[in-house]
Design an enzyme around this catalytic site. Structure first.
Site, PDB file in Angstrom:
ATOM      1  CB  CYS A 140     -41.734  -7.394 -45.331  1.00 23.06           C
ATOM      2  SG  CYS A 140     -41.163  -7.667 -43.668  1.00 23.06           S
TER       3      CYS A 140
ATOM      4  CD  GLU B 263     -33.265  -7.305 -44.259  1.00 22.15           C
ATOM      5  OE1 GLU B 263     -34.092  -8.117 -44.721  1.00 22.15           O
ATOM      6  OE2 GLU B 263     -32.145  -7.648 -43.848  1.00 22.15           O
TER       7      GLU B 263
ATOM      8  CE  LYS C 110     -37.461   9.608 -46.260  1.00 27.03           C
ATOM      9  NZ  LYS C 110     -38.704   9.563 -45.503  1.00 27.03           N
TER      10      LYS C 110
ATOM     11  CD  GLU D 159     -44.429  -6.422 -50.655  1.00 26.62           C
ATOM     12  OE1 GLU D 159     -43.955  -5.400 -51.175  1.00 26.62           O
ATOM     13  OE2 GLU D 159     -44.011  -6.892 -49.588  1.00 26.62           O
TER      14      GLU D 159
END
Ligand code: NAP
Length: 491
Positions: free
Chosen positions: A282, A248, A173, A380
């Site tokens: 990231c 992750e 997906k 973040e």
């Protein structure tokens, strides 16, 4: 307008819902495709098909599986420029970077293909005579692969290629912001000779389609890359069924600049780390922790170079920064800039939404006088915003670096070997770069973070093979009699 389909059991099919959603170019806001909105039933059909294909695929000799991947790698290479352009259209990052994204997929596909002739286990002596011990790698079964939009080919290939070479079958997906690149990747693997059912693709919104993958009893393992918030949901759901989970997640990656550093080199690294991919990596460098002695000069050089960055359409050579991915991300960045101002950090560069084109553009933004406990230095943001924080010495810089929940990438600029080694030892991160930015992972080395940047899993390198195999330990006794370990001592 092209309508894209789901790929289940070797066929391109419509969703059972009959619904589609729109895929937009974030630079121009033009509609570029209609994408199927899959249902839980579609996920079930994809999982059934992957389960049916598993016996045959897992029994196929790995070098033959590798042959198909080698062919896919060659096809990716031939189509590199076309895929890079399509990627810039679908998610906005500049052509140099989308070429790099495709190259990463090429590298990973070749690397995984070569693993077909390794997939190494161990052999070791037994504690008993006439007995032999070894480990063999077995595939896990049907795996669920869920990916984000910021590396539309690289991240799927980091999961799909190792999963397939190890003999697993998969339900994949992709992110709803970048389904077209995912569809192109599946087409390439199919044209390269992947048998039907081995790889199935379902598109649709995260909670419905991703959730159905995580809850599906036929899917034995989940490999997920995305935000910490979603990662927590994934882990919670998947653990109910004792699925293997590889996560992750996000980062709040620091660059430490010491007083003996080459400042021009550091500025190059900060610009690339903070503003490359419009800060949507990231591994983006969102905090610069600079020694107080050089901070004023570093800041001056950084602002001057940032002013020169060209913002615009990533397809135009010479553009440094493209748009961010969508409007909600744009608003989130703007909100964080307001938070930073309210917290007392000093906005010295950028800070606004701009409209060089109809899409979602945000100025490269620099805050100074930031404190390590401010939200802009903790959360973040996932946009082109960097905060400069002062430190009196290396210990303090490392303490600030470690003061966040994340621990993905990190970097130090210094001429001191001693300081570099102390940083390697003390920074809490899965990756530390010396005298280069927080960005630049190579596919043959492990990739992943500590603390809330993941759950200890590592992708890429030989660890990719660990992620997608179960180890079976084999004891082969050729003594012809019952031998009891720990009891029949042979010494
Ligand atoms: P995200 O919102 O967490 O989405 C990631 C994927 O999960 C998408 O495919 C999404 O589908 C799906 N998803 C959303 N909700 C779900 C749910 N409840 N259950 C199952 N799946 C669900 O992350 P993103 O915004 O796409 O990506 C940005 C994040 O990824 C950042 O935090 C970044 O740091 C992280 N990231 C980490 C790495 C790494 O290797 N550590 C690499 C790249 C990015 P939809 O798109 O349909 O919502």
């Amino acid at each position: 307008m092209q309508e894209y389909k789901l790929f289940i059991n070797g066929e391109w099919v419509e969703s059972s819902t009959g619904e589609t959603f729109d895929d937009y170019n974030p630079t121009t806001l033009e509609l570029i495709g209609k994408i199927q909105r899959a249902s839980q039933d579609d996920v079930q059909r994809a999982a059934d098909s992957a389960e049916d294909a598993f016996e045959r695929w897992s029994s196929t000799p790995p070098p033959y599986r590798g042959k198909i991947l080698f062919q896919a790698a060659r096809m990716l290479e031939e189509r590199k420029e076309e895929l890079a352009r399509l990627m810039t259209i679908e998610m906005g990052k500049v052509l140099d970077e989308t070429r790099g994204d495709v190259q990463e997929a090429i590298d990973m596909t070749y690397y995984a293909a070569g693993e077909g002739r390794r997939l190494l286990g161990e052999t070791t002596p037994s504690e008993l005579p006439n007995k032999f011990c070894l480990t063999v790698r077995r595939p896990i079964g049907v795996v669920g692969l869920i990916t984000p939009w910021n590396f539309p080919l690289a991240i799927p290939s980091w999961k799909i290629m190792p999963a397939l070479i190890c003999g697993n079958t998969a339900v994949f997906k992709p992110a709803s912001d970048t389904p077209i690149l995912a569809i192109e990747l599946v087409k390439i693997l199919t044209e390269a000779g992947l048998p039907k059912g081995v790889l199935n693709l379902v598109t649709g919104d995260g909670s419905t389609v991703g959730g159905a993958i995580i809850r599906n009893r036929k899917i034995r393992s989940i490999s997920f890359t995305g935000s910490l918030e979603t990662g927590k949901l994934v882990m919670g759901e998947a653990s109910r069924d004792m699925k293997r989970v590889s996560l992750e997640l996000g980062g709040k990656n620091p660059i430490i600049v010491m007083d003996d550093a080459d400042l021009n080199l550091a500025v190059d690294g900060i610009l690339w780390g903070a503003f490359g991919t419009a800060g949507q990596r990231c591994t983006a460098a969102s905090r610069v922790i600079a020694h107080e002695k050089i901070l004023p000069l570093l800041q001056e050089k950084l602002i001057e170079r940032t002013k020169q960055l060209k913002i615009g359409n990533g397809l135009d050579e010479g553009t440094d920064i493209g748009p961010v991915i969508n409007n909600s991300q744009l608003q989130k960045i703007a909100k964080y800039v307001e938070i930073g101002k309210d917290e007392g950090a000093k906005l010295v560069q950028g800070g606004s939404i701009i409209k060089p084109l109809p899409g979602y553009f945000f100025e490269p933004t620099i805050f100074t006088d930031a404190a390590s406990d401010m939200k802009i230095a903790q959360d973040e943001i996932f946009g082109p915003v960097v905060s400069l924080i002062s430190a009196g010495n290396l210990d303090e810089a490392i303490q600030i670096a470690n003061s966040v929940v994340y621990g993905l990438s990190s970097s130090i600029y210094t001429d001191s070997i001693n300081d570099a080694f102390r940083a390697i030892e003390k920074i809490e991160a899965g990756i530390t770069y010396i005298n280069s930015s927080t960005i630049g992972a190579e596919i043959h080395l492990p990739f992943g973070g500590v603390k809330s940047s993941g759950n200890g899993a590592r992708e890429a390198g030989t660890t990719a093979i660990e992620e997608f195999t179960e180890l079976k330990t084999v004891y082969f006794d050729y003594s012809g009699k019952l031998q009891k370990a720990q009891i029949d001592l042979a010494y």
